[in-house]
Design an enzyme around this catalytic site. Sequence first.
Site, PDB file in Angstrom:
ATOM      1  N   ARG A 240     123.500  56.896  65.889  1.00 44.05           N
ATOM      2  CA  ARG A 240     124.229  57.818  64.768  1.00 44.05           C
ATOM      3  C   ARG A 240     124.359  59.205  65.418  1.00 44.05           C
ATOM      4  O   ARG A 240     123.585  59.591  66.435  1.00 44.05           O
ATOM      5  CB  ARG A 240     123.246  58.005  63.735  1.00 44.05           C
ATOM      6  CG  ARG A 240     123.336  56.728  62.600  1.00 44.05           C
ATOM      7  CD  ARG A 240     124.778  56.952  61.713  1.00 44.05           C
ATOM      8  NE  ARG A 240     125.077  55.883  60.905  1.00 44.05           N
ATOM      9  CZ  ARG A 240     125.444  54.621  61.144  1.00 44.05           C
ATOM     10  NH1 ARG A 240     126.048  54.228  62.548  1.00 44.05           N
ATOM     11  NH2 ARG A 240     125.532  53.727  60.233  1.00 44.05           N
ATOM     12  N   GLU A 269     130.807  63.425  62.876  1.00 40.72           N
ATOM     13  CA  GLU A 269     132.189  62.777  63.238  1.00 40.72           C
ATOM     14  C   GLU A 269     133.083  62.842  62.043  1.00 40.72           C
ATOM     15  O   GLU A 269     132.296  62.886  60.778  1.00 40.72           O
ATOM     16  CB  GLU A 269     131.897  61.456  63.989  1.00 40.72           C
ATOM     17  CG  GLU A 269     130.964  60.598  62.803  1.00 40.72           C
ATOM     18  CD  GLU A 269     130.422  59.405  63.649  1.00 40.72           C
ATOM     19  OE1 GLU A 269     129.740  59.390  64.506  1.00 40.72           O
ATOM     20  OE2 GLU A 269     130.930  58.239  62.783  1.00 40.72           O
ATOM     21  N   HIS A 287     133.419  55.537  66.974  1.00 39.38           N
ATOM     22  CA  HIS A 287     132.561  54.853  66.359  1.00 39.38           C
ATOM     23  C   HIS A 287     133.012  53.457  66.159  1.00 39.38           C
ATOM     24  O   HIS A 287     133.148  52.917  65.023  1.00 39.38           O
ATOM     25  CB  HIS A 287     132.117  55.564  64.963  1.00 39.38           C
ATOM     26  CG  HIS A 287     130.822  55.134  64.283  1.00 39.38           C
ATOM     27  ND1 HIS A 287     130.180  56.051  63.545  1.00 39.38           N
ATOM     28  CD2 HIS A 287     130.215  53.723  64.282  1.00 39.38           C
ATOM     29  CE1 HIS A 287     129.117  55.253  62.911  1.00 39.38           C
ATOM     30  NE2 HIS A 287     129.410  53.911  63.441  1.00 39.38           N
TER      31      HIS A 287
HETATM   32  C1  DGY Z   1     126.822  50.317  61.111  1.00 37.86           C
HETATM   33  O1  DGY Z   1     127.023  49.340  60.684  1.00 37.86           O
HETATM   34  O2  DGY Z   1     125.868  51.026  60.935  1.00 37.86           O
HETATM   35  C2  DGY Z   1     127.524  50.575  62.496  1.00 37.86           C
HETATM   36  O3  DGY Z   1     127.362  52.207  62.874  1.00 37.86           O
HETATM   37  C3  DGY Z   1     129.034  50.480  62.022  1.00 37.86           C
HETATM   38  O4  DGY Z   1     129.471  51.462  61.024  1.00 37.86           O
END
Ligand code: DGY
Length: 326
Positions: A240, A269, A287
């Site tokens: 993240r 982001e 992402h």
């Molecule tokens: C999640 O599922 O957390 C991934 O980062 C895709 O958004």
Amino acid sequence: MNRPRILVARAIFPEVIERLQQHFDVESNPEDVLWSKTQITEKLRDKVGVFTTGGERIDAEVLAGCPHLKICANMAVGYNNFDLDAMTAARVLGTNAPDVLTETTADFGFALLMATARRISESEHFLRAGHWTRWSYDMFAGADVHGSTLGIIGMGRIGQGIARRGALGFGMKVVYHNRSRLDAAIEGECKASYVSKEELLKTADHVVLVVPYSAASHHTIGAAELALMKSTATLINIARGGIVDDAALAKALHEKRIAAAGLDVFEGEPKVHPDLLTVPNVVLTPHIASATLPTRLAMANLAADNLIGFLVNGKPLTPLNPEVLG
Ligand code: DGY
């Protein structure tokens, strides 16, 4: 007959909307408008459920305006868009979408590692720009992946998938750091050894971050941690934004204090730190770690299953705060 009213906050697969329409009155967003928090709160005022995709913030402020809301179903395994404490206090269930994206995301983590270590993006830009006029012995010489040391911070399901790929596919020595040490059986299966974060950063040739975001994991990698890494090392973040201090990383890359980075997630982001855009030795992707159509469809169906499971049958599949069910 009055059917439960739900909101689907972003455009998703039409077949998943159709499934939801079999059970609910659905307000959807086929134009994929990026609704503000105030607009979402307004739209949720008369809804009992919401299908979120990971970017929509659900917190005390939103919940205060949505007296009928009972469930927020995230189409993502990460759920840092939810203030889970506020949801629990408001007796609103949160669900996420684990498992269905594990192998796809591990594939991507490994792809980003390979692309970063072997300088694939950088060399492709060079070629497309017409700079390839002759061979030279060290042109885009990168780092070996096979036989090197892979350090994984965050050894959940996706971290374990990356470990298996590294150990079994590429003969890598795998070390990991996690909040808690894994069972010996899982360590054996992944051929991974538990080490301190400091030792991992000092010894790994490739560091992959797969740790969930929380206040405690904010800036897991900052200037001090980057200073511990080998000057030849690569850093991969598929976790993240906010797990890495992007400004400190850009500085370390500019100064070549580490060799390269591969980033799929960013602080703030979809904005990207401008200094990251000017360094050549970084691979940047928007992402997309879970982005294959079968996996995104499975994630959307799991979020729909949670809405149907809870609102129709009282049984969500993957609850995050099951205490609200009691
Ligand atoms: C999640 O599922 O957390 C991934 O980062 C895709 O958004």
